[in-house]
Enzyme design. Sequence first.
Site, PDB file in Angstrom:
ATOM      1  N   SER A  58       0.825  -1.216   0.000  1.00 17.24           N
ATOM      2  CA  SER A  58       0.000   0.000   0.000  1.00 17.24           C
ATOM      3  C   SER A  58       0.856   1.262   0.000  1.00 17.24           C
ATOM      4  O   SER A  58       0.381   2.331  -0.384  1.00 17.24           O
ATOM      5  CB  SER A  58      -0.914   0.006   1.236  1.00 17.24           C
ATOM      6  OG  SER A  58      -1.771  -1.098   1.201  1.00 17.24           O
ATOM      7  N   TRP A  60       4.059 -10.268  -6.339  1.00 15.33           N
ATOM      8  CA  TRP A  60       2.654 -10.298  -6.794  1.00 15.33           C
ATOM      9  C   TRP A  60       2.497  -9.740  -8.202  1.00 15.33           C
ATOM     10  O   TRP A  60       1.547  -8.979  -8.460  1.00 15.33           O
ATOM     11  CB  TRP A  60       1.741  -9.485  -5.856  1.00 15.33           C
ATOM     12  CG  TRP A  60       1.749  -9.883  -4.424  1.00 15.33           C
ATOM     13  CD1 TRP A  60       2.165  -9.136  -3.376  1.00 15.33           C
ATOM     14  CD2 TRP A  60       1.302 -11.125  -3.875  1.00 15.33           C
ATOM     15  NE1 TRP A  60       2.018  -9.834  -2.208  1.00 15.33           N
ATOM     16  CE2 TRP A  60       1.484 -11.057  -2.486  1.00 15.33           C
ATOM     17  CE3 TRP A  60       0.767 -12.300  -4.426  1.00 15.33           C
ATOM     18  CZ2 TRP A  60       1.158 -12.109  -1.637  1.00 15.33           C
ATOM     19  CZ3 TRP A  60       0.436 -13.340  -3.576  1.00 15.33           C
ATOM     20  CH2 TRP A  60       0.631 -13.233  -2.203  1.00 15.33           C
ATOM     21  N   GLU A  70      -4.444  -3.149  -6.910  1.00 14.87           N
ATOM     22  CA  GLU A  70      -4.722  -1.813  -7.481  1.00 14.87           C
ATOM     23  C   GLU A  70      -5.243  -0.870  -6.397  1.00 14.87           C
ATOM     24  O   GLU A  70      -6.111  -0.035  -6.655  1.00 14.87           O
ATOM     25  CB  GLU A  70      -5.769  -1.906  -8.592  1.00 14.87           C
ATOM     26  CG  GLU A  70      -5.526  -2.990  -9.593  1.00 14.87           C
ATOM     27  CD  GLU A  70      -4.673  -2.551 -10.745  1.00 14.87           C
ATOM     28  OE1 GLU A  70      -4.420  -1.343 -10.858  1.00 14.87           O
ATOM     29  OE2 GLU A  70      -4.244  -3.416 -11.515  1.00 14.87           O
TER      30      GLU A  70
HETATM   31  C1  LIG Z   1      -3.183 -11.782  -7.339  1.00 17.30           C
HETATM   32  C2  LIG Z   1      -2.501 -10.448  -7.222  1.00 17.30           C
HETATM   33  C3  LIG Z   1      -1.998  -9.834  -8.357  1.00 17.30           C
HETATM   34  C4  LIG Z   1      -1.299  -8.622  -8.252  1.00 17.30           C
HETATM   35  N1  LIG Z   1      -0.737  -8.055  -9.384  1.00 17.30           N
HETATM   36  C5  LIG Z   1       0.111  -7.006  -9.237  1.00 17.30           C
HETATM   37  C6  LIG Z   1       0.869  -6.506 -10.366  1.00 17.30           C
HETATM   38  O1  LIG Z   1       0.715  -6.983 -11.498  1.00 17.30           O
HETATM   39  N2  LIG Z   1       1.765  -5.516 -10.161  1.00 17.30           N
HETATM   40  C7  LIG Z   1       1.972  -4.954  -8.937  1.00 17.30           C
HETATM   41  O2  LIG Z   1       2.820  -4.067  -8.823  1.00 17.30           O
HETATM   42  N3  LIG Z   1       1.259  -5.394  -7.851  1.00 17.30           N
HETATM   43  C8  LIG Z   1       0.355  -6.399  -7.968  1.00 17.30           C
HETATM   44  N4  LIG Z   1      -0.345  -6.865  -6.881  1.00 17.30           N
HETATM   45  C9  LIG Z   1      -0.048  -6.289  -5.561  1.00 17.30           C
HETATM   46  C10 LIG Z   1      -1.193  -5.508  -4.944  1.00 17.30           C
HETATM   47  O3  LIG Z   1      -1.343  -4.280  -5.591  1.00 17.30           O
HETATM   48  C11 LIG Z   1      -0.891  -5.376  -3.429  1.00 17.30           C
HETATM   49  O4  LIG Z   1      -1.129  -6.643  -2.861  1.00 17.30           O
HETATM   50  C12 LIG Z   1      -1.723  -4.314  -2.762  1.00 17.30           C
HETATM   51  O5  LIG Z   1      -1.317  -3.028  -3.154  1.00 17.30           O
HETATM   52  C13 LIG Z   1      -1.654  -4.393  -1.227  1.00 17.30           C
HETATM   53  O6  LIG Z   1      -0.339  -4.457  -0.779  1.00 17.30           O
HETATM   54  P1  LIG Z   1       0.067  -5.591   0.265  1.00 17.30           P
HETATM   55  O7  LIG Z   1      -0.391  -6.903  -0.243  1.00 17.30           O
HETATM   56  O8  LIG Z   1       1.506  -5.418   0.568  1.00 17.30           O
HETATM   57  O9  LIG Z   1      -0.793  -5.289   1.566  1.00 17.30           O
HETATM   58  P2  LIG Z   1      -0.446  -4.231   2.732  1.00 17.30           P
HETATM   59  O10 LIG Z   1      -0.100  -2.914   2.134  1.00 17.30           O
HETATM   60  O11 LIG Z   1       0.504  -4.851   3.682  1.00 17.30           O
HETATM   61  O12 LIG Z   1      -1.871  -4.094   3.422  1.00 17.30           O
HETATM   62  C14 LIG Z   1      -2.417  -5.099   4.315  1.00 17.30           C
HETATM   63  C15 LIG Z   1      -3.694  -4.521   4.930  1.00 17.30           C
HETATM   64  O13 LIG Z   1      -3.360  -3.349   5.688  1.00 17.30           O
HETATM   65  C16 LIG Z   1      -4.160  -2.250   5.243  1.00 17.30           C
HETATM   66  N5  LIG Z   1      -3.398  -0.993   5.345  1.00 17.30           N
HETATM   67  C17 LIG Z   1      -2.155  -0.711   4.885  1.00 17.30           C
HETATM   68  N6  LIG Z   1      -1.817   0.562   5.150  1.00 17.30           N
HETATM   69  C18 LIG Z   1      -2.894   1.103   5.806  1.00 17.30           C
HETATM   70  C19 LIG Z   1      -3.194   2.393   6.313  1.00 17.30           C
HETATM   71  N7  LIG Z   1      -2.356   3.421   6.201  1.00 17.30           N
HETATM   72  N8  LIG Z   1      -4.416   2.571   6.904  1.00 17.30           N
HETATM   73  C20 LIG Z   1      -5.310   1.568   6.990  1.00 17.30           C
HETATM   74  N9  LIG Z   1      -5.090   0.325   6.511  1.00 17.30           N
HETATM   75  C21 LIG Z   1      -3.896   0.103   5.916  1.00 17.30           C
HETATM   76  C22 LIG Z   1      -4.462  -2.570   3.777  1.00 17.30           C
HETATM   77  O14 LIG Z   1      -5.573  -1.843   3.323  1.00 17.30           O
HETATM   78  C23 LIG Z   1      -4.703  -4.072   3.870  1.00 17.30           C
HETATM   79  O15 LIG Z   1      -6.014  -4.307   4.342  1.00 17.30           O
HETATM   80  C24 LIG Z   1      -1.136  -8.025  -6.986  1.00 17.30           C
HETATM   81  C25 LIG Z   1      -1.681  -8.627  -5.849  1.00 17.30           C
HETATM   82  C26 LIG Z   1      -2.358  -9.823  -5.959  1.00 17.30           C
HETATM   83  C27 LIG Z   1      -2.914 -10.458  -4.717  1.00 17.30           C
END
Ligand SMILES: Cc1cc2nc3c(=O)[nH]c(=O)nc-3n(C[C@H](O)[C@H](O)[C@H](O)COP(=O)(O)OP(=O)(O)OC[C@H]3O[C@@H](n4cnc5c(N)ncnc54)[C@H](O)[C@@H]3O)c2cc1C
Length: 384
Positions: free
Chosen positions: A138, A162, A363
Amino acid sequence: MTHDYLQVDDLLTDEDRAIRDTVRDFAQTELAPHVAEWYDEGTLPDGLGPMFGKLGLLGMHLEGYDCAGTSATAYGVACRELEAVDSGLRSFVSVQGSLAMFGIHRWGSDAHKDQWLPRMAAGDAIGCFGLTESDAGSDPGSMKTHARQDGTDWVLNGSKMWITNGTFADVAVVWAQTDDGIRGFVVPTDTKGFEAHKIKRKLSLRASVTAELSFDDLRLPADAAFPEVRGLKGPLSCLNEARFGIVWGVVGAARACLEEALAYTGEREQFGRPLSSFQLTQRKLALMAVAVNNASLVAWRLGALKDAGTLTPTQVSYGKYANVRAALDVAREARTTLGGAGITLDHTVMRHMNNLETVMTYEGTEEMHLLSVGADLTGIPAFR
Ligand SMILES: Cc1cc2nc3c(=O)[nH]c(=O)nc-3n(C[C@H](O)[C@H](O)[C@H](O)COP(=O)(O)OP(=O)(O)OC[C@H]3O[C@@H](n4cnc5c(N)ncnc54)[C@H](O)[C@@H]3O)c2cc1C
């Protein structure tokens, strides 16, 4: 659209409707019969790229370079019809067109565009988009992947997590820290030092390949970098495009769940009557229909704003939050109406439901989009 109570499809142009019918026909005849198997195996077949390319679905709303140059709304409708089959298939098209191709189209040099876009539009070259890292999701500004200059070359080190289409991509748009802020790089995946490993054991978006990328002293020529853009503005502009496709796409997934719930509850009898004759079931079906139609109207409105050139990132956040949440709720409710049968791959509801967990997360998570709207409402960014 069936059960189009708000007659949203009447608001489409004739061309948009023709595209809708072509994509729906293709999706239902060429993709739908196979998708449960792909999902079960956690893979996608070879050759999808050229099939999508032939239909003009790749980089569909981009101009020039053999792209179809349709309206944004037509692109949205195509996403809707693909995602009615599976979110993984829409993701393939989104990543190719809205992330990788849009990135090159918007920020690339003329040489990048000439080299990659026509082949990508045809589906002969596949792209992926590397922004997220294992410790930077994020908060992409905290990414660790970096590119340093060595003479005129760039040397890239780090990893991305990812990444959709990562194992079979020909080109990766990679975002990295530099002495001059975050920059985008066009990385041919056959460059020495590039590796992609498929992420296994996924329970969601299984008809889509997701990978971890690593860059080990990967050497690129000076002109591999996007010339002008610096900072998160670059990747966020691409994400905004892809999120627009999601706003439309999930309407298709929700519609498919409603249709399956209607068909199943109309056929199956308990207590000597069809399930659909029970008031509690009708309430579920009616609420689903309202949610699908409202989401459809949101998608159409955002399409109209995008075609008028006034769509803002906050409006996209609004739509991504509202429609994905609506679709997920519809899928979960639809699943209950199928009882035990609803948990199998013989039906679509739980596959859609599981997929939508990813769509809610990637996204920009649901929380991030609500925070964007919250920041707009209050003037106070509460991200950190
Ligand atoms: C199947 C799949 C395909 C993907 N494809 C791509 C791709 O092609 N290219 C690419 O670059 N990325 C891709 N992604 C990555 C995706 O964009 C990220 O998983 C997403 O941005 C969330 O990041 P994270 O998984 O690290 O979760 P985190 O950022 O660790 O978040 C975990 C939880 O904490 C919450 N959170 C985090 N910060 C805060 C805050 N400040 N306040 C409140 N809540 C918060 C989030 O909302 C979430 O609920 C993909 C992901 C998946 C699962």
